[in-house]
Motif scaffolding. Structure first.
Motif, PDB file in Angstrom:
ATOM      1  N   GLN A 100      -9.789  -1.331  -7.877  1.00 55.97           N
ATOM      2  CA  GLN A 100     -10.847  -1.856  -7.016  1.00 55.97           C
ATOM      3  C   GLN A 100     -12.230  -1.614  -7.604  1.00 55.97           C
ATOM      4  O   GLN A 100     -12.489  -0.564  -8.185  1.00 55.97           O
ATOM      5  N   TYR A 101     -13.094  -2.605  -7.446  1.00 55.72           N
ATOM      6  CA  TYR A 101     -14.497  -2.448  -7.836  1.00 55.72           C
ATOM      7  C   TYR A 101     -15.102  -1.333  -7.001  1.00 55.72           C
ATOM      8  O   TYR A 101     -14.804  -1.203  -5.807  1.00 55.72           O
ATOM      9  N   MET A 158      -4.609   0.146  -5.684  1.00 58.50           N
ATOM     10  CA  MET A 158      -4.824  -1.161  -6.303  1.00 58.50           C
ATOM     11  C   MET A 158      -5.067  -2.214  -5.217  1.00 58.50           C
ATOM     12  O   MET A 158      -4.693  -2.031  -4.063  1.00 58.50           O
ATOM     13  N   VAL A 159      -5.668  -3.312  -5.663  1.00 59.35           N
ATOM     14  CA  VAL A 159      -5.961  -4.414  -4.733  1.00 59.35           C
ATOM     15  C   VAL A 159      -5.262  -5.676  -5.236  1.00 59.35           C
ATOM     16  O   VAL A 159      -5.255  -5.945  -6.441  1.00 59.35           O
ATOM     17  N   HIS A 163       0.081  -5.484   0.042  1.00 57.85           N
ATOM     18  CA  HIS A 163       0.617  -4.226  -0.498  1.00 57.85           C
ATOM     19  C   HIS A 163      -0.530  -3.411  -1.044  1.00 57.85           C
ATOM     20  O   HIS A 163      -1.637  -3.903  -1.157  1.00 57.85           O
ATOM     21  N   TYR A 164      -0.260  -2.186  -1.412  1.00 61.01           N
ATOM     22  CA  TYR A 164      -1.266  -1.294  -1.990  1.00 61.01           C
ATOM     23  C   TYR A 164      -2.442  -1.156  -1.015  1.00 61.01           C
ATOM     24  O   TYR A 164      -2.242  -0.973   0.167  1.00 61.01           O
ATOM     25  N   LYS A 165      -3.660  -1.314  -1.515  1.00 57.75           N
ATOM     26  CA  LYS A 165      -4.853  -1.205  -0.656  1.00 57.75           C
ATOM     27  C   LYS A 165      -5.105  -2.489   0.127  1.00 57.75           C
ATOM     28  O   LYS A 165      -6.058  -2.573   0.901  1.00 57.75           O
ATOM     29  N   LEU A 200       2.005   0.881   7.131  1.00 56.38           N
ATOM     30  CA  LEU A 200       3.294   0.673   6.461  1.00 56.38           C
ATOM     31  C   LEU A 200       3.026   0.508   4.969  1.00 56.38           C
ATOM     32  O   LEU A 200       1.893   0.248   4.561  1.00 56.38           O
ATOM     33  N   SER A 201       4.090   0.593   4.171  1.00 56.88           N
ATOM     34  CA  SER A 201       3.848   0.471   2.730  1.00 56.88           C
ATOM     35  C   SER A 201       3.670  -0.977   2.290  1.00 56.88           C
ATOM     36  O   SER A 201       3.295  -1.240   1.159  1.00 56.88           O
TER      37      SER A 201
END
Ligand code: ADE
Length: 225
Positions: free
Chosen positions: A53-54, A60-61, A113-115, A137-138
């Motif tokens: 991410q910036y 992660m995005v 998913h992720y962020k 949740l994941s």
């Protein structure tokens, strides 16, 4: 109704729709669901779909291009009533939201998913953001399965007894009354006499009272108390 779902874990969504009421809905041609793997839309040799991410920070995005290409390729085939993003910061799913969505012809659901996904995808394509509760949740897949189940069972003809969805908890903002089946006596515990009386109007009145009592006791918030 048709529902397209975009996911990076399509395997997670295979089973929920192949059993019970959801299977019946698709066997009867009342609901079709297509799961689209995002990975082939990934960038470069490794089919990258996420990036740092910036501004820094852990997690992660999901990148713009794979999602945008996937969404636009689906939009070329279909016009969606809603493009839904499953996210813990969306509006919390409730029965009235499910009722309303069950009137749609066609929905697109994006699982994060992720962020999460890049904000620009939310701004450009997403028309509705839905959470299934205040926990993380994941990924969005299980949340999407919950959403699709809550909608699918409301489609006319899916449940055997057409009136049964209307007597569920949360329709009319009330919890459902207690239910009993045979035997009439189990380990000394008897089914309330009224349910054996055959008196329909009295049974309806008893069920309504029970609904009110249960809602007051267990979920007073539904009554605005
Ligand atoms: N993705 C991760 N957590 C979620 C939640 N609570 N609701 C919907 N989507 C999610």
């Amino acid at each position: 109704m048709h529902i397209d779902i975009i996911s990076i874990q399509p395997g997670l969504l295979e089973s929920p729709f192949q059993h019970s009421i959801m299977k019946r809905a698709s066997d009867k041609g009342l609901l079709s669901i297509a799961i689209h793997d995002l990975r082939p839309f990934g960038l470069g040799k490794y089919k990258q779909i996420d990036d740092y991410q910036y501004g820094g920070g852990a997690g992660m995005v999901m990148m713009c291009e794979p999602l945008s290409n996937c969404i636009e390729s689906l939009q070329q085939e279909k016009k969606y009533d809603e493009v839904i993003y499953m996210t813990p910061d969306g509006g919390t799913l409730n029965q009235s939201m499910a009722n309303q969505l069950s009137l749609s012809q066609s929905l697109l659901i994006i699982c994060g998913h992720y962020k999460g996904i890049d904000q620009r995808i939310r701004d450009m394509y997403v028309t509705k953001e839905i959470s299934i509760g205040d926990y993380v949740l994941s990924g969005g897949e299980l949340a999407a399965a919950v959403l699709v189940d809550s909608i699918g069972r409301l489609l006319p003809g899916v449940l055997n007894d057409g009136s049964s969805a209307l007597s569920d908890s949360f329709q009319d903002n009330l919890l459902a009354p207690p239910v009993y089946t045979r035997p009439a006596e189990f380990k000394g515990a008897k089914v309330p006499d009224i349910l054996l009386s055959g008196h329909e109007a009295k049974i309806d009145a008893w069920r309504y009272e029970q609904s009110i009592e249960r809602t007051k006791r267990l979920r007073p918030d539904l009554l605005g108390e």
